[in-house]
Design an enzyme around this catalytic site. Structure first.
Site, mmCIF file in Angstrom:
data_model
loop_
_atom_site.group_PDB
_atom_site.id
_atom_site.type_symbol
_atom_site.label_atom_id
_atom_site.label_comp_id
_atom_site.label_asym_id
_atom_site.label_seq_id
_atom_site.Cartn_x
_atom_site.Cartn_y
_atom_site.Cartn_z
ATOM 1 N N GLU A 39 63.973 -36.664 -4.035
ATOM 2 C CA GLU A 39 64.478 -37.346 -2.829
ATOM 3 C C GLU A 39 63.390 -37.997 -1.977
ATOM 4 O O GLU A 39 63.357 -37.819 -0.757
ATOM 5 C CB GLU A 39 65.310 -36.357 -1.998
ATOM 6 C CG GLU A 39 66.481 -35.799 -2.777
ATOM 7 C CD GLU A 39 67.288 -34.740 -2.022
ATOM 8 O OE1 GLU A 39 66.926 -34.393 -0.895
ATOM 9 O OE2 GLU A 39 68.290 -34.270 -2.582
ATOM 10 N N ASN A 86 63.900 -37.116 -9.245
ATOM 11 C CA ASN A 86 65.317 -36.825 -9.013
ATOM 12 C C ASN A 86 65.739 -37.316 -7.634
ATOM 13 O O ASN A 86 65.022 -37.100 -6.645
ATOM 14 C CB ASN A 86 65.492 -35.299 -9.093
ATOM 15 C CG ASN A 86 66.931 -34.824 -9.132
ATOM 16 O OD1 ASN A 86 67.699 -35.246 -9.999
ATOM 17 N ND2 ASN A 86 67.302 -33.930 -8.226
ATOM 18 N N HIS A 139 76.129 -37.030 -6.417
ATOM 19 C CA HIS A 139 77.023 -36.408 -5.426
ATOM 20 C C HIS A 139 77.948 -37.506 -4.884
ATOM 21 O O HIS A 139 77.619 -38.198 -3.929
ATOM 22 C CB HIS A 139 76.216 -35.804 -4.279
ATOM 23 C CG HIS A 139 75.351 -34.655 -4.680
ATOM 24 N ND1 HIS A 139 75.872 -33.456 -5.111
ATOM 25 C CD2 HIS A 139 74.013 -34.509 -4.715
ATOM 26 C CE1 HIS A 139 74.889 -32.629 -5.389
ATOM 27 N NE2 HIS A 139 73.741 -33.243 -5.162
ATOM 28 N N GLU A 191 73.213 -33.288 -10.690
ATOM 29 C CA GLU A 191 73.867 -32.458 -9.654
ATOM 30 C C GLU A 191 75.298 -32.936 -9.414
ATOM 31 O O GLU A 191 75.771 -33.008 -8.278
ATOM 32 C CB GLU A 191 73.074 -32.513 -8.336
ATOM 33 C CG GLU A 191 71.624 -32.120 -8.490
ATOM 34 C CD GLU A 191 70.831 -32.128 -7.183
ATOM 35 O OE1 GLU A 191 71.458 -32.196 -6.098
ATOM 36 O OE2 GLU A 191 69.603 -32.071 -7.252
ATOM 37 N N ASP A 233 78.895 -33.696 -8.561
ATOM 38 C CA ASP A 233 80.128 -33.223 -7.937
ATOM 39 C C ASP A 233 80.819 -34.431 -7.325
ATOM 40 O O ASP A 233 80.169 -35.405 -6.947
ATOM 41 C CB ASP A 233 79.921 -32.078 -6.939
ATOM 42 C CG ASP A 233 78.874 -32.333 -5.873
ATOM 43 O OD1 ASP A 233 78.573 -33.504 -5.571
ATOM 44 O OD2 ASP A 233 78.353 -31.354 -5.306
HETATM 45 O O1 G3I Z 1 70.140 -17.495 1.861
HETATM 46 C C1 G3I Z 1 70.331 -17.774 3.241
HETATM 47 C C2 G3I Z 1 71.015 -16.638 3.929
HETATM 48 O O2 G3I Z 1 70.170 -15.506 3.876
HETATM 49 C C3 G3I Z 1 71.313 -17.035 5.358
HETATM 50 O O3 G3I Z 1 72.020 -16.024 5.998
HETATM 51 C C4 G3I Z 1 72.124 -18.323 5.405
HETATM 52 C C5 G3I Z 1 72.381 -18.791 6.824
HETATM 53 O O4 G3I Z 1 72.380 -20.173 6.926
HETATM 54 O O5 G3I Z 1 71.404 -19.319 4.743
HETATM 55 C C6 G3I Z 1 71.180 -19.018 3.366
HETATM 56 O O6 G3I Z 1 70.454 -20.068 2.799
HETATM 57 C C7 G3I Z 1 71.193 -21.241 2.539
HETATM 58 C C8 G3I Z 1 71.066 -21.572 1.061
HETATM 59 O O7 G3I Z 1 71.685 -22.805 0.791
HETATM 60 C C9 G3I Z 1 71.709 -20.519 0.170
HETATM 61 O O8 G3I Z 1 73.093 -20.461 0.419
HETATM 62 C C10 G3I Z 1 70.618 -22.369 3.368
HETATM 63 O O9 G3I Z 1 70.865 -22.133 4.754
HETATM 64 C C11 G3I Z 1 71.221 -23.681 2.967
HETATM 65 O O10 G3I Z 1 70.514 -24.727 3.620
HETATM 66 C C12 G3I Z 1 71.078 -23.870 1.470
HETATM 67 O O11 G3I Z 1 71.717 -25.081 1.126
HETATM 68 C C13 G3I Z 1 71.313 -25.636 -0.113
HETATM 69 C C14 G3I Z 1 70.779 -27.039 0.117
HETATM 70 O O12 G3I Z 1 70.444 -27.627 -1.127
HETATM 71 C C15 G3I Z 1 69.553 -27.018 1.000
HETATM 72 O O13 G3I Z 1 68.940 -28.249 1.051
HETATM 73 C C16 G3I Z 1 72.503 -25.671 -1.035
HETATM 74 O O14 G3I Z 1 72.880 -24.325 -1.378
HETATM 75 C C17 G3I Z 1 72.176 -26.443 -2.305
HETATM 76 O O15 G3I Z 1 73.343 -26.653 -3.041
HETATM 77 C C18 G3I Z 1 71.592 -27.791 -1.932
HETATM 78 O O16 G3I Z 1 71.234 -28.458 -3.115
HETATM 79 C C19 G3I Z 1 70.729 -29.784 -2.947
HETATM 80 C C20 G3I Z 1 69.703 -30.008 -4.027
HETATM 81 O O17 G3I Z 1 68.715 -28.991 -3.993
HETATM 82 C C21 G3I Z 1 69.063 -31.377 -3.893
HETATM 83 N N1 G3I Z 1 70.066 -32.429 -3.862
HETATM 84 C C22 G3I Z 1 71.140 -32.238 -2.868
HETATM 85 C C23 G3I Z 1 71.801 -30.873 -3.036
HETATM 86 C C24 G3I Z 1 72.958 -30.696 -2.071
HETATM 87 O O18 G3I Z 1 72.519 -30.698 -0.754
#
Ligand code: G3I
Length: 302
Positions: free
Chosen positions: A127, A169, A206, A235, A237
Protein backbone atom coordinates in the site's frame (compact mmCIF):
# COMPACT_ATOMS: atom_id res chain seq x y z
CA UNK A 1 -13.26 -31.26 -7.96
CA UNK A 2 -15.27 -30.59 -4.85
CA UNK A 3 -13.12 -28.11 -2.93
CA UNK A 4 -11.78 -24.72 -3.93
CA UNK A 5 -8.14 -25.67 -3.48
CA UNK A 6 -8.38 -28.89 -5.47
CA UNK A 7 -10.34 -27.15 -8.20
CA UNK A 8 -7.73 -24.39 -8.48
CA UNK A 9 -4.91 -26.95 -8.53
CA UNK A 10 -6.27 -28.36 -11.80
CA UNK A 11 -4.67 -25.38 -13.53
CA UNK A 12 -1.62 -25.21 -11.26
CA UNK A 13 -3.07 -22.43 -9.13
CA UNK A 14 -4.00 -22.15 -5.48
CA UNK A 15 -7.12 -20.92 -3.74
CA UNK A 16 -6.16 -19.36 -0.44
CA UNK A 17 -7.61 -17.73 2.65
CA UNK A 18 -6.59 -15.25 5.32
CA UNK A 19 -6.36 -17.00 8.68
CA UNK A 20 -6.55 -15.40 12.14
CA UNK A 21 -4.64 -17.38 14.77
CA UNK A 22 -7.21 -16.78 17.48
CA UNK A 23 -9.96 -18.37 15.38
CA UNK A 24 -8.23 -21.70 14.79
CA UNK A 25 -9.78 -23.04 18.02
CA UNK A 26 -13.24 -22.55 16.43
CA UNK A 27 -13.96 -26.00 15.01
CA UNK A 28 -16.36 -24.77 12.29
CA UNK A 29 -13.76 -22.26 11.13
CA UNK A 30 -10.87 -24.70 11.23
CA UNK A 31 -12.72 -27.46 9.43
CA UNK A 32 -13.79 -25.19 6.55
CA UNK A 33 -10.34 -23.69 6.25
CA UNK A 34 -8.65 -27.06 6.41
CA UNK A 35 -10.94 -28.57 3.80
CA UNK A 36 -11.35 -25.86 1.18
CA UNK A 37 -8.10 -23.91 0.80
CA UNK A 38 -4.53 -24.79 -0.17
CA UNK A 39 -2.82 -21.48 0.57
CA UNK A 40 -2.83 -19.40 3.74
CA UNK A 41 -2.07 -15.76 4.53
CA UNK A 42 -1.83 -14.63 8.15
CA UNK A 43 -4.44 -11.87 8.48
CA UNK A 44 -2.42 -9.88 11.06
CA UNK A 45 0.15 -12.16 12.69
CA UNK A 46 3.12 -11.58 10.37
CA UNK A 47 2.75 -7.79 10.34
CA UNK A 48 5.37 -5.48 11.80
CA UNK A 49 3.64 -4.76 15.12
CA UNK A 50 3.08 -8.47 15.71
CA UNK A 51 6.55 -9.73 14.80
CA UNK A 52 8.79 -6.96 16.18
CA UNK A 53 6.89 -5.40 19.11
CA UNK A 54 10.14 -3.97 20.50
CA UNK A 55 13.05 -2.94 18.31
CA UNK A 56 15.31 -5.91 17.71
CA UNK A 57 13.09 -8.29 19.70
CA UNK A 58 11.19 -10.54 17.36
CA UNK A 59 8.12 -12.51 18.43
CA UNK A 60 6.80 -15.19 16.12
CA UNK A 61 4.37 -16.85 18.54
CA UNK A 62 1.17 -16.05 16.66
CA UNK A 63 2.80 -16.00 13.25
CA UNK A 64 4.06 -19.52 13.87
CA UNK A 65 0.62 -20.64 15.04
CA UNK A 66 -0.72 -19.72 11.60
CA UNK A 67 2.35 -20.97 9.75
CA UNK A 68 2.43 -24.33 11.56
CA UNK A 69 -1.30 -24.89 11.13
CA UNK A 70 -0.94 -24.20 7.41
CA UNK A 71 1.98 -26.55 6.91
CA UNK A 72 0.47 -29.30 9.06
CA UNK A 73 -2.61 -29.08 6.86
CA UNK A 74 -0.67 -29.18 3.60
CA UNK A 75 -1.02 -25.55 2.57
CA UNK A 76 1.51 -23.10 1.19
CA UNK A 77 1.98 -19.75 2.90
CA UNK A 78 1.94 -16.18 1.60
CA UNK A 79 3.85 -13.82 3.89
CA UNK A 80 2.09 -10.53 4.73
CA UNK A 81 3.68 -7.97 5.12
CA UNK A 82 7.20 -6.59 5.73
CA UNK A 83 7.14 -2.84 4.98
CA UNK A 84 3.91 -0.89 5.44
CA UNK A 85 2.83 2.50 6.76
CA UNK A 86 0.14 0.86 8.91
CA UNK A 87 0.30 -1.54 11.86
CA UNK A 88 3.76 -0.35 12.77
CA UNK A 89 4.71 -0.80 16.43
CA UNK A 90 4.95 2.42 18.42
CA UNK A 91 8.75 2.45 18.39
CA UNK A 92 8.77 2.38 14.58
CA UNK A 93 6.08 5.05 14.25
CA UNK A 94 8.40 7.32 16.19
CA UNK A 95 11.40 6.78 13.90
CA UNK A 96 12.33 8.76 10.82
CA UNK A 97 15.16 9.21 8.36
CA UNK A 98 18.15 6.88 8.33
CA UNK A 99 17.25 5.17 11.60
CA UNK A 100 13.80 4.24 10.23
CA UNK A 101 15.39 3.08 6.98
CA UNK A 102 17.76 0.84 8.96
CA UNK A 103 14.90 -0.43 11.12
CA UNK A 104 12.98 -1.40 7.97
CA UNK A 105 16.00 -3.30 6.65
CA UNK A 106 16.57 -5.02 10.01
CA UNK A 107 12.89 -5.96 10.19
CA UNK A 108 12.90 -7.52 6.73
CA UNK A 109 16.04 -9.48 7.59
CA UNK A 110 14.68 -10.62 10.96
CA UNK A 111 11.34 -11.90 9.70
CA UNK A 112 12.57 -13.36 6.42
CA UNK A 113 15.42 -15.23 8.07
CA UNK A 114 12.97 -16.85 10.54
CA UNK A 115 10.96 -18.18 7.59
CA UNK A 116 13.82 -18.65 5.13
CA UNK A 117 12.94 -21.19 2.45
CA UNK A 118 9.40 -21.63 3.79
CA UNK A 119 7.31 -18.88 2.21
CA UNK A 120 5.94 -19.08 -1.34
CA UNK A 121 5.37 -15.33 -1.75
CA UNK A 122 6.15 -12.36 0.48
CA UNK A 123 4.25 -9.09 0.33
CA UNK A 124 7.47 -7.11 0.74
CA UNK A 125 5.84 -3.70 0.45
CA UNK A 126 2.16 -2.98 1.04
CA UNK A 127 0.00 0.00 0.00
CA UNK A 128 2.67 2.55 -0.94
CA UNK A 129 0.57 4.57 -3.40
CA UNK A 130 -1.92 7.32 -2.62
CA UNK A 131 -5.63 6.98 -3.31
CA UNK A 132 -7.29 9.30 -5.79
CA UNK A 133 -6.10 10.81 -9.02
CA UNK A 134 -2.59 12.04 -8.08
CA UNK A 135 -0.68 8.88 -8.98
CA UNK A 136 1.71 9.87 -6.19
CA UNK A 137 3.27 7.83 -3.48
CA UNK A 138 1.33 7.77 -0.22
CA UNK A 139 2.87 10.07 2.36
CA UNK A 140 4.24 8.04 5.29
CA UNK A 141 7.23 7.89 7.55
CA UNK A 142 8.71 5.27 5.21
CA UNK A 143 8.15 7.42 2.12
CA UNK A 144 9.81 10.36 3.87
CA UNK A 145 13.02 8.30 4.20
CA UNK A 146 13.41 8.71 0.43
CA UNK A 147 11.66 7.56 -2.72
CA UNK A 148 14.03 4.60 -3.00
CA UNK A 149 12.64 2.91 0.14
CA UNK A 150 10.62 0.42 -1.91
CA UNK A 151 13.51 -0.79 -4.02
CA UNK A 152 15.74 -1.01 -0.93
CA UNK A 153 13.07 -3.20 0.67
CA UNK A 154 13.00 -5.51 -2.37
CA UNK A 155 16.81 -5.76 -2.63
CA UNK A 156 17.02 -6.55 1.09
CA UNK A 157 14.29 -9.17 0.75
CA UNK A 158 15.95 -10.91 -2.19
CA UNK A 159 19.20 -11.25 -0.27
CA UNK A 160 17.40 -12.45 2.87
CA UNK A 161 15.49 -15.31 1.17
CA UNK A 162 16.23 -15.93 -2.50
CA UNK A 163 13.61 -18.71 -2.62
CA UNK A 164 10.55 -16.53 -1.96
CA UNK A 165 8.65 -14.72 -4.68
CA UNK A 166 8.74 -11.02 -3.81
CA UNK A 167 5.47 -9.13 -4.31
CA UNK A 168 4.28 -5.56 -4.21
CA UNK A 169 0.68 -5.53 -2.86
CA UNK A 170 -1.99 -2.80 -3.01
CA UNK A 171 -5.74 -2.03 -3.19
CA UNK A 172 -7.76 0.07 -5.64
CA UNK A 173 -5.33 -0.98 -8.38
CA UNK A 174 -7.65 -3.42 -10.15
CA UNK A 175 -9.27 -0.90 -12.51
CA UNK A 176 -6.89 -0.32 -15.41
CA UNK A 177 -8.09 3.27 -15.94
CA UNK A 178 -7.33 4.45 -12.40
CA UNK A 179 -4.32 6.69 -11.71
CA UNK A 180 -3.21 4.50 -8.80
CA UNK A 181 -3.07 1.48 -11.11
CA UNK A 182 -0.99 3.36 -13.66
CA UNK A 183 1.37 4.62 -10.96
CA UNK A 184 1.94 1.08 -9.71
CA UNK A 185 2.41 -0.11 -13.30
CA UNK A 186 5.06 2.53 -13.93
CA UNK A 187 6.92 1.54 -10.78
CA UNK A 188 6.97 -2.14 -11.72
CA UNK A 189 8.04 -1.29 -15.28
CA UNK A 190 10.87 0.85 -13.89
CA UNK A 191 11.93 -1.88 -11.45
CA UNK A 192 12.02 -4.49 -14.21
CA UNK A 193 14.05 -2.20 -16.49
CA UNK A 194 16.60 -1.47 -13.77
CA UNK A 195 16.86 -4.97 -12.37
CA UNK A 196 15.22 -4.28 -9.02
CA UNK A 197 14.16 -7.74 -7.81
CA UNK A 198 10.37 -7.99 -7.99
CA UNK A 199 8.55 -11.18 -8.91
CA UNK A 200 4.87 -10.52 -8.41
CA UNK A 201 2.14 -7.96 -7.90
CA UNK A 202 -0.73 -8.57 -5.49
CA UNK A 203 -4.12 -7.08 -6.25
CA UNK A 204 -5.98 -7.00 -2.94
CA UNK A 205 -9.40 -6.79 -4.62
CA UNK A 206 -11.52 -5.38 -1.80
CA UNK A 207 -14.52 -4.56 -3.98
CA UNK A 208 -17.38 -2.37 -2.79
CA UNK A 209 -19.66 0.35 -4.10
CA UNK A 210 -16.90 2.98 -3.99
CA UNK A 211 -14.39 0.66 -5.62
CA UNK A 212 -16.47 -1.74 -7.69
CA UNK A 213 -15.25 -4.63 -9.77
CA UNK A 214 -14.77 -3.62 -13.41
CA UNK A 215 -14.25 -6.14 -16.20
CA UNK A 216 -11.09 -4.28 -17.23
CA UNK A 217 -9.45 -6.05 -14.27
CA UNK A 218 -8.43 -8.75 -16.75
CA UNK A 219 -6.62 -6.12 -18.83
CA UNK A 220 -4.83 -4.96 -15.69
CA UNK A 221 -3.66 -8.47 -14.89
CA UNK A 222 -2.53 -9.00 -18.50
CA UNK A 223 -0.66 -5.69 -18.63
CA UNK A 224 1.30 -6.41 -15.47
CA UNK A 225 2.04 -9.98 -16.54
CA UNK A 226 3.41 -8.58 -19.81
CA UNK A 227 6.01 -6.69 -17.77
CA UNK A 228 7.42 -10.05 -16.68
CA UNK A 229 5.93 -10.43 -13.20
CA UNK A 230 3.45 -12.88 -11.80
CA UNK A 231 0.15 -11.55 -10.53
CA UNK A 232 -2.10 -12.72 -7.70
CA UNK A 233 -5.45 -11.80 -6.21
CA UNK A 234 -4.47 -11.47 -2.59
CA UNK A 235 -7.32 -10.24 -0.34
CA UNK A 236 -10.53 -10.81 -2.26
CA UNK A 237 -13.83 -9.81 -0.71
CA UNK A 238 -16.89 -8.35 -2.44
CA UNK A 239 -19.57 -6.30 -0.71
CA UNK A 240 -22.73 -8.39 -0.91
CA UNK A 241 -20.81 -11.36 -2.37
CA UNK A 242 -22.42 -11.31 -5.80
CA UNK A 243 -21.92 -14.80 -7.29
CA UNK A 244 -21.53 -13.27 -10.75
CA UNK A 245 -18.80 -10.91 -9.61
CA UNK A 246 -16.97 -13.62 -7.70
CA UNK A 247 -17.00 -15.84 -10.79
CA UNK A 248 -15.81 -12.97 -12.98
CA UNK A 249 -12.82 -12.32 -10.73
CA UNK A 250 -11.86 -15.99 -10.71
CA UNK A 251 -12.23 -16.19 -14.49
CA UNK A 252 -9.96 -13.14 -14.85
CA UNK A 253 -7.24 -14.96 -12.95
CA UNK A 254 -7.78 -18.17 -14.93
CA UNK A 255 -7.47 -16.19 -18.19
CA UNK A 256 -3.95 -14.98 -17.33
CA UNK A 257 -1.29 -17.66 -17.32
CA UNK A 258 0.89 -15.70 -14.89
CA UNK A 259 -1.94 -15.40 -12.34
CA UNK A 260 -0.75 -17.60 -9.49
CA UNK A 261 -3.99 -17.87 -7.56
CA UNK A 262 -6.72 -16.23 -5.54
CA UNK A 263 -6.88 -15.57 -1.79
CA UNK A 264 -10.11 -14.57 -0.04
CA UNK A 265 -9.78 -12.33 3.02
CA UNK A 266 -11.44 -14.58 5.59
CA UNK A 267 -13.58 -17.70 5.92
CA UNK A 268 -17.15 -16.79 7.04
CA UNK A 269 -18.80 -13.38 6.88
CA UNK A 270 -18.38 -13.03 10.64
CA UNK A 271 -14.61 -13.44 10.22
CA UNK A 272 -14.34 -10.50 7.82
CA UNK A 273 -12.75 -7.13 8.70
CA UNK A 274 -15.96 -5.70 7.18
CA UNK A 275 -18.47 -8.30 8.28
CA UNK A 276 -21.39 -5.91 7.77
CA UNK A 277 -20.81 -6.20 4.03
CA UNK A 278 -21.28 -10.01 4.13
CA UNK A 279 -18.47 -10.21 1.56
CA UNK A 280 -17.16 -13.79 1.86
CA UNK A 281 -17.96 -17.30 0.61
CA UNK A 282 -19.36 -18.91 3.79
CA UNK A 283 -22.28 -18.03 6.05
CA UNK A 284 -21.74 -17.66 9.77
CA UNK A 285 -23.11 -21.17 10.38
CA UNK A 286 -20.44 -22.56 8.04
CA UNK A 287 -22.76 -23.25 5.12
CA UNK A 288 -21.74 -22.40 1.58
CA UNK A 289 -23.10 -19.23 -0.01
CA UNK A 290 -24.13 -18.96 -3.67
CA UNK A 291 -20.86 -17.17 -4.28
CA UNK A 292 -19.02 -20.30 -3.15
CA UNK A 293 -20.76 -22.41 -5.78
CA UNK A 294 -20.09 -19.79 -8.46
CA UNK A 295 -16.38 -19.78 -7.59
CA UNK A 296 -16.14 -23.57 -7.49
CA UNK A 297 -17.88 -23.87 -10.86
CA UNK A 298 -15.55 -21.28 -12.40
CA UNK A 299 -12.47 -23.10 -11.08
CA UNK A 300 -13.86 -26.34 -12.50
CA UNK A 301 -14.02 -24.78 -15.93
CA UNK A 302 -17.43 -23.17 -16.07
O1 G3I B 1 -5.95 -7.91 18.71
C1 G3I B 1 -6.47 -6.68 19.18
C2 G3I B 1 -7.26 -6.87 20.43
O2 G3I B 1 -6.39 -7.32 21.45
C3 G3I B 1 -7.90 -5.55 20.81
O3 G3I B 1 -8.71 -5.72 21.93
C4 G3I B 1 -8.75 -5.01 19.66
C5 G3I B 1 -9.35 -3.65 19.98
O4 G3I B 1 -9.42 -2.84 18.86
O5 G3I B 1 -7.92 -4.86 18.54
C6 G3I B 1 -7.37 -6.10 18.10
O6 G3I B 1 -6.56 -5.85 16.99
C7 G3I B 1 -7.26 -5.61 15.79
C8 G3I B 1 -6.79 -6.61 14.75
O7 G3I B 1 -7.37 -6.32 13.50
C9 G3I B 1 -7.17 -8.04 15.11
O8 G3I B 1 -8.57 -8.17 15.15
C10 G3I B 1 -6.93 -4.20 15.32
O9 G3I B 1 -7.50 -3.25 16.22
C11 G3I B 1 -7.47 -3.97 13.94
O10 G3I B 1 -6.97 -2.73 13.46
C12 G3I B 1 -6.98 -5.06 13.01
O11 G3I B 1 -7.56 -4.85 11.74
C13 G3I B 1 -6.89 -5.48 10.67
C14 G3I B 1 -6.47 -4.43 9.65
O12 G3I B 1 -5.87 -5.06 8.54
C15 G3I B 1 -5.49 -3.45 10.25
O13 G3I B 1 -4.95 -2.62 9.29
C16 G3I B 1 -7.82 -6.48 10.04
O14 G3I B 1 -8.06 -7.55 10.96
C17 G3I B 1 -7.23 -7.04 8.75
O15 G3I B 1 -8.19 -7.79 8.08
C18 G3I B 1 -6.80 -5.89 7.86
O16 G3I B 1 -6.19 -6.43 6.72
C19 G3I B 1 -5.78 -5.48 5.73
C20 G3I B 1 -4.54 -6.02 5.08
O17 G3I B 1 -3.55 -6.31 6.06
C21 G3I B 1 -4.00 -5.04 4.05
N1 G3I B 1 -5.01 -4.68 3.08
C22 G3I B 1 -6.28 -4.20 3.65
C23 G3I B 1 -6.84 -5.21 4.66
C24 G3I B 1 -8.19 -4.77 5.19
O18 G3I B 1 -8.08 -3.59 5.92
Amino acid sequence: ESTLGAAAAQSGRYFGVAIAANRLSDSTYASIAGREFNSVTAENEMKIDATEPNRGQFNFTNADRVYNWAVQNGKEVRGHTLAWHSQQPGWMQNLSGSSLRQAMIDHINGVMSHYKGKIAQWDVVNEAFADGSSGARRDSNLQRTGNDWIEVAFRTARAADPSAKLCYNDYNVENWTWAKTQAMYNMVKDFKSRGVPIDCVGFQSHFNSGSPYNSNFRTTLQQFAALGVDVAITELDIQGASPTTYAAVVNDCLAVSRCLGVTVWGVRDMDSWRSGDTPLLFNNDGSKKQAYTAVLNALNGG
